[in-house]
Write a protein that holds these residues in place. Structure first.
Motif, short mmCIF file in Angstrom:
data_model
loop_
_atom_site.label_atom_id
_atom_site.label_comp_id
_atom_site.label_asym_id
_atom_site.label_seq_id
_atom_site.Cartn_x
_atom_site.Cartn_y
_atom_site.Cartn_z
N ASP A 46 -0.71 -17.52 2.69
CA ASP A 46 -2.12 -17.27 3.00
C ASP A 46 -2.97 -18.02 1.98
O ASP A 46 -2.46 -18.59 1.01
N MET A 47 -4.29 -18.03 2.23
CA MET A 47 -5.20 -18.75 1.35
C MET A 47 -5.24 -18.14 -0.05
O MET A 47 -5.37 -18.86 -1.04
N THR A 48 -5.07 -16.84 -0.14
CA THR A 48 -5.05 -16.19 -1.45
C THR A 48 -3.90 -16.71 -2.30
O THR A 48 -4.07 -17.02 -3.48
N SER A 49 -2.72 -16.85 -1.71
CA SER A 49 -1.56 -17.38 -2.43
C SER A 49 -1.77 -18.83 -2.82
O SER A 49 -1.43 -19.24 -3.94
N LEU A 50 -2.30 -19.63 -1.90
CA LEU A 50 -2.56 -21.03 -2.19
C LEU A 50 -3.50 -21.16 -3.39
O LEU A 50 -3.23 -21.91 -4.33
N MET A 51 -4.60 -20.42 -3.36
CA MET A 51 -5.59 -20.52 -4.44
C MET A 51 -5.05 -19.93 -5.74
O MET A 51 -5.38 -20.43 -6.83
N ALA A 52 -4.23 -18.90 -5.66
CA ALA A 52 -3.62 -18.34 -6.87
C ALA A 52 -2.73 -19.38 -7.53
O ALA A 52 -2.72 -19.53 -8.76
N TRP A 53 -1.97 -20.15 -6.73
CA TRP A 53 -1.15 -21.23 -7.28
C TRP A 53 -2.04 -22.31 -7.89
O TRP A 53 -1.84 -22.71 -9.03
#
Length: 99
Positions: free
Chosen positions: A61-68
């Motif tokens: 999800d976008m949250t995981s992408l941005m967290a990375w």
């Protein structure tokens, strides 16, 4: 819903870029990232785009992408990439498929 990081990377210092290329996959994997395409052959079908090294990474999800992307472990590698390549990167949210 899945999210995709799409990058067009123009490597200007291949020796320096090697460290980034070697180490970045492990950081993406910690956030659920997996490669869908990485540096393979491309063929422009329309337009005047001249891609360099294209990369597509799928995240849960976008949250995981941005967290990375904002993570401390990627910050060091991002600095390496910024010194040895020019890059255009987008984050694209996927769509829910029926069924």
């Amino acid at each position: 819903m899945a999210a995709y990081l799409i990058a067009d990377v123009n490597v200007t210092d291949h020796n320096a870029f090697e460290e980034y290329r070697r180490e970045v996959p492990a950081t993406e994997a910690r956030y659920g990232g997996r490669y869908l395409g990485r540096g393979g052959a491309t063929k422009v079908l329309e337009g005047d785009w001249e891609p360099h090294r294209l990369v597509i990474v799928e995240f849960p999800d976008m949250t995981s992408l941005m967290a990375w992307y904002d993570s401390p472990e990627y910050a060091r590698l991002r600095a390496i990439r910024e010194r040895c390549a020019t890059t255009r990167i987008i984050a694209l949210e996927g769509v829910a498929l029926p069924g």
